[in-house]
Design a protein around this motif. Structure first.
Motif, PDB file in Angstrom:
ATOM      1  N   MET A   1       0.816  -1.206   0.000  1.00 39.17           N
ATOM      2  CA  MET A   1       0.000   0.000   0.000  1.00 39.17           C
ATOM      3  C   MET A   1       0.856   1.264   0.000  1.00 39.17           C
ATOM      4  O   MET A   1       0.448   2.291  -0.541  1.00 39.17           O
ATOM      5  N   PHE A   2       2.054   1.198   0.575  1.00 36.14           N
ATOM      6  CA  PHE A   2       2.921   2.365   0.587  1.00 36.14           C
ATOM      7  C   PHE A   2       3.387   2.701  -0.826  1.00 36.14           C
ATOM      8  O   PHE A   2       3.458   3.873  -1.211  1.00 36.14           O
ATOM      9  N   VAL A   3       3.687   1.667  -1.591  1.00 25.77           N
ATOM     10  CA  VAL A   3       4.093   1.881  -2.978  1.00 25.77           C
ATOM     11  C   VAL A   3       2.942   2.481  -3.776  1.00 25.77           C
ATOM     12  O   VAL A   3       3.131   3.396  -4.582  1.00 25.77           O
ATOM     13  N   ALA A   4       1.741   1.990  -3.536  1.00 24.55           N
ATOM     14  CA  ALA A   4       0.573   2.496  -4.244  1.00 24.55           C
ATOM     15  C   ALA A   4       0.331   3.969  -3.916  1.00 24.55           C
ATOM     16  O   ALA A   4       0.041   4.784  -4.809  1.00 24.55           O
ATOM     17  N   PHE A   5       0.451   4.336  -2.653  1.00 31.20           N
ATOM     18  CA  PHE A   5       0.249   5.724  -2.254  1.00 31.20           C
ATOM     19  C   PHE A   5       1.347   6.613  -2.827  1.00 31.20           C
ATOM     20  O   PHE A   5       1.080   7.728  -3.308  1.00 31.20           O
ATOM     21  N   ASP A   6       2.572   6.129  -2.785  1.00 33.32           N
ATOM     22  CA  ASP A   6       3.689   6.884  -3.351  1.00 33.32           C
ATOM     23  C   ASP A   6       3.424   7.212  -4.823  1.00 33.32           C
ATOM     24  O   ASP A   6       3.656   8.338  -5.274  1.00 33.32           O
ATOM     25  N   GLU A   7       2.918   6.244  -5.550  1.00 27.84           N
ATOM     26  CA  GLU A   7       2.618   6.455  -6.968  1.00 27.84           C
ATOM     27  C   GLU A   7       1.500   7.481  -7.150  1.00 27.84           C
ATOM     28  O   GLU A   7       1.569   8.346  -8.028  1.00 27.84           O
ATOM     29  N   GLN A   8       0.484   7.403  -6.296  1.00 29.51           N
ATOM     30  CA  GLN A   8      -0.618   8.362  -6.378  1.00 29.51           C
ATOM     31  C   GLN A   8      -0.134   9.792  -6.142  1.00 29.51           C
ATOM     32  O   GLN A   8      -0.539  10.730  -6.838  1.00 29.51           O
ATOM     33  N   VAL A   9       0.743   9.954  -5.161  1.00 27.47           N
ATOM     34  CA  VAL A   9       1.252  11.284  -4.836  1.00 27.47           C
ATOM     35  C   VAL A   9       2.208  11.776  -5.916  1.00 27.47           C
ATOM     36  O   VAL A   9       2.084  12.910  -6.414  1.00 27.47           O
TER      37      VAL A   9
END
Length: 257
Positions: A1-9
């Motif tokens: 989930m951290f990777v997913a959020f990083d990509e969103q930001v």
């Protein structure tokens, strides 16, 4: 989930950077520069988490000195409301609070208003924008176009912040603000509960605030003037530098309490 959020930001910040690089902030920057050159103050307002935008614009190290943050708590600290009125979200939805806030501050004709709201429909936000326009001020809005266009205005005028402002900057937040399904560990991961986390509007709004500050300072410097920027109060000489410039504006730039 951290990777997913990083990509969103990262995706959103990259898009904002490209927009700014291609001149997408120029109209807002011109208004801000004109205000400062004419002795105006940049008036920043946001409620809820959008207060973070106002704090990025006004009164921080590396920020422009002729700035002021308007806050709902001014109705308690400078007005007659009890502190209990600040509990919950009723005040930000109050359609009458704008006029009350207005009378607590010393606004000048040259002032420009920067108003942030992810939804762009709450009573206080729309009310301040309408009052600013009525008084002849330029209004710059930072809002989520996806979200605001998907919800019903709450102000009696039937208007959204984006429909009132002279300049609209999309903060690129999605409807509902959150970006990552709970339990997602990467692209294509299944949603585990049907709820979302990883809100981005505060991050993108803060980034927009800094882009506006940088561009405004650079535009002033291009003409051979020294941009009026705060130094950190925690470095030698910071207070002296700041106090000398702040004296030009007096109580008009009183800091957020």
């Amino acid at each position: 989930m951290f990777v997913a959020f990083d990509e969103q930001v990262r995706t959103r910040l990259s898009e904002l950077q490209s927009m700014a690089q291609s001149g997408g902030l120029d109209e807002a920057v011109e208004a801000m520069v004109g205000s400062i050159r004419n002795g105006g103050v940049l008036q920043a307002f946001g409620t809820g988490h959008s207060q973070a935008f106002a704090m990025e614009i006004a009164g921080r190290a590396g920020g422009l000195i002729p700035t002021h943050a308007i806050a709902l708590r001014d109705t308690v600290l400078k007005g007659d409301r009890p502190a209990s009125d600040l509990k919950g979200g009723l005040l930000e939805r109050d359609t009458n609070i704008a006029n009350e806030l207005w009378e607590l501050h010393d606004f000048h004709p040259e002032d420009v208003f920067l108003i942030a709201s992810n939804s762009g429909v709450n009573g206080s936000i729309v009310g301040i924008a309408l009052r600013a326009k009525e008084e002849g001020h330029t209004v710059i809005a930072v809002t989520s176009l996806e979200h605001t266009n998907a919800v019903t205005p709450k102000h009696p005028s039937g208007k959204r912040l984006a429909e009132i402002a002279d300049v609209v900057i999309d903060n690129l937040a999605p409807f509902g603000d959150a970006t990552v399904p709970v339990g997602a560990s990467g692209a294509g991961a299944p949603e585990s509960s049907g709820v979302m986390a990883g809100a981005v509007s505060s991050i993108t709004a803060a980034y927009i605030a800094q882009l506006l500050t940088l561009a405004t300072a650079a535009r002033i410097e291009e003409t051979g003037e020294t941009p009026p920027l705060y130094l950190s109060a925690n470095i030698p000489g910071g207070d002296e530098h700041n106090d000398a410039l702040k004296a030009r504006y007096g109580e008009r730039i009183g800091s957020m309490a």
